[in-house]
Design a protein around this motif. Structure first.
Motif, PDB file in Angstrom:
ATOM      1  N   THR A  52       0.850  -1.191   0.000  1.00 54.96           N
ATOM      2  CA  THR A  52       0.000   0.000   0.000  1.00 54.96           C
ATOM      3  C   THR A  52       0.883   1.236   0.000  1.00 54.96           C
ATOM      4  O   THR A  52       1.848   1.312   0.772  1.00 54.96           O
ATOM      5  CB  THR A  52      -0.912   0.024   1.245  1.00 54.96           C
ATOM      6  N   SER A  72       1.150  -4.494   3.075  1.00 55.78           N
ATOM      7  CA  SER A  72      -0.239  -4.303   3.496  1.00 55.78           C
ATOM      8  C   SER A  72      -0.621  -5.192   4.671  1.00 55.78           C
ATOM      9  O   SER A  72      -1.107  -4.714   5.711  1.00 55.78           O
ATOM     10  CB  SER A  72      -1.175  -4.575   2.310  1.00 55.78           C
ATOM     11  N   ALA A 122      -4.702  -1.742  -0.727  1.00 56.54           N
ATOM     12  CA  ALA A 122      -3.632  -2.713  -0.996  1.00 56.54           C
ATOM     13  C   ALA A 122      -3.634  -3.131  -2.460  1.00 56.54           C
ATOM     14  O   ALA A 122      -4.671  -3.445  -3.039  1.00 56.54           O
ATOM     15  CB  ALA A 122      -3.801  -3.939  -0.105  1.00 56.54           C
TER      16      ALA A 122
END
Length: 431
Positions: A52, A72, A122
């Motif tokens: 992310t 993530s 994500a």
């Protein structure tokens, strides 16, 4: 003269000692359940290997902060475990009857929000703009803050204000019309409180003069304002949009130097005059309600009107003026929907924000700073569903729109602590 025997105290107790309140684990169980569910959804079930990216700086900042990327699953799991640790601490605090400060729910919420963001974005190529997310959240919270403050002013004096929705809508209507006629957004901003105050004047007339149930009056006023503004929109504004319903927009005012501080500058100091006015109103009311003679009288009338009357406070007069003042504050919030955005007035354009403001007032425990914090949370939820919808996320937008209501239910259920309304709220005072 015979002596009067003192009542025998119970074994192991002290005479005159105040009994301890029963231990309640309701809030710790709620914290733990939510954190455990978040751990499962955001930290355990998602796929590994996804990342992310968050962006922070804007191009006008003094210096640039590089975007950063995190794993993530591991990041979300770590944040959720920290929330679980806070939940465990609340069990210990409840067992020892230790008071939990406002910092705990605030930190707990931040941890879970970042866990949600890490999971929701994500694997996306586009970074999540944190500064823009916060900036938009503050802007969307403006009508909620003014509406919550309006409810606070009236309910602290003992008048239940369900009519916040109508006050916002009336303020939006008059602001649009006046701003269009004068071609001045600032004059529209000045006119908006007048409309809100008029709605409040009707509220106190029926609630105090005719002693009508305040909840019923508030609901009826909301319907009345919706009906009047919808009729005027259909019969007058729709046919004369260019001359009556095309308000100019409030310009954005960048505060020199402060607006170029990374994160804080764009969020707090690149806003319209309405936002800066909101800062002033919140600060002034926080001081006046709790640190001034006026505030003491306001709270006395809302808590024990008979006692206030015995010391010379005009109970009903205090209720009238403070409720009208609250309506004027709500009218300012209504200006957000038209002149703050440069939008034409539309039927029922407030979209239930008055009821969310009422929830923010309750969640904020009838305090200006608490109402501000609660309104910011709801504004964040509104803006989050917009931003995540642009980036793309597995969360349905309907779920995001439900967030303010779900948070309110948890708050009223006691998750953030006991919430107590003013004792004389909704009770008419007749000498």
């Amino acid at each position: 003269m015979s002596a009067v025997a003192a009542p025998a105290s119970r074994p192991g107790s002290f005479a005159g000692a105040k009994p301890l309140a029963p231990i309640s684990y309701k809030a710790p169980i709620g914290y733990a359940a939510v954190a455990a569910l978040a751990t499962l959804l955001f930290g355990i079930l998602p796929e590994s290997g996804r990342r992310t990216t968050f962006s922070v700086s804007t191009r006008d900042d003094f210096f640039q902060i590089e975007s950063f990327t995190v794993p993530s699953k591991a990041t979300a799991l770590l944040l959720c475990l920290a929330a679980l640790a806070l939940s465990a601490w609340t069990f210990q605090a409840a067992r020892t009857r230790r008071k939990v400060g406002i910092w705990l729910p605030a930190v707990y919420a931040v941890l879970l929000i970042f866990a949600l963001l890490t999971w929701a974005v994500a694997g996306k190529d586009q970074a999540l703009p944190l500064t823009s997310l916060l900036q938009g959240s503050l802007f969307l919270a403006v009508p909620l803050v003014f509406g919550a403050l309006a409810g606070l002013l009236s309910e602290r004096s003992g008048i239940i204000n369900i009519a916040i929705e109508g006050q916002l809508l009336a303020g939006a209507f008059l602001a649009a019309v006046v701003a269009t006629i004068t071609q001045s957004a600032y004059l529209g901003l000045i006119a908006a409180p007048i409309a809100g105050a008029l709605v409040s004047a009707l509220l106190v007339a029926f609630a105090i003069r005719y002693v009508v149930d305040q909840i019923i009056v508030g609901v009826v006023l909301n319907v009345l304002v919706v009906g009047i503004t919808s009729y005027l929109f259909s019969t007058v504004l729709a046919d004369n949009a260019a001359t009556l319903n095309s308000p100019p927009r409030l310009p954005r005012i960048d505060i020199p130097v402060l607006s170029q501080i990374p994160v804080v500058g764009p969020v707090l100091f690149k806003q319209t005059a309405l936002v800066y006015l909101m800062y002033v109103v919140v600060i002034v009311l926080q001081v006046m309600v709790f640190k001034s003679r006026w505030g003491l009288r306001l709270r006395a009338v809302g808590e024990h009107p008979k006692a206030a009357d015995t010391v010379g406070i005009k109970v009903n007069r205090t209720r009238v003026w403070n409720t009208i003042l609250g309506g004027a504050v709500a009218g300012l919030g209504g200006a957000f929907f038209t002149v703050a955005n440069g939008l034409a007035f539309g039927k029922e354009m407030t979209g239930g924000k008055g009821y969310i403001a009422l929830a923010a007032m309750i969640l904020g425990r009838w305090s200006p700073k608490g109402a501000l914090a609660a309104a910011l949370l709801f504004g964040f939820a509104d803006n989050l569903q917009v931003v995540l919808g642009i980036i793309g996320t597995p969360i349905p937008s309907q779920i995001m729109l439900m967030t303010p209501y779900v948070v309110t239910i948890f708050a009223v259920a006691g998750l953030v602590g006991r919430v107590r309304a003013p004792a004389a709220e909704g009770v008419a005072y007749v000498k």
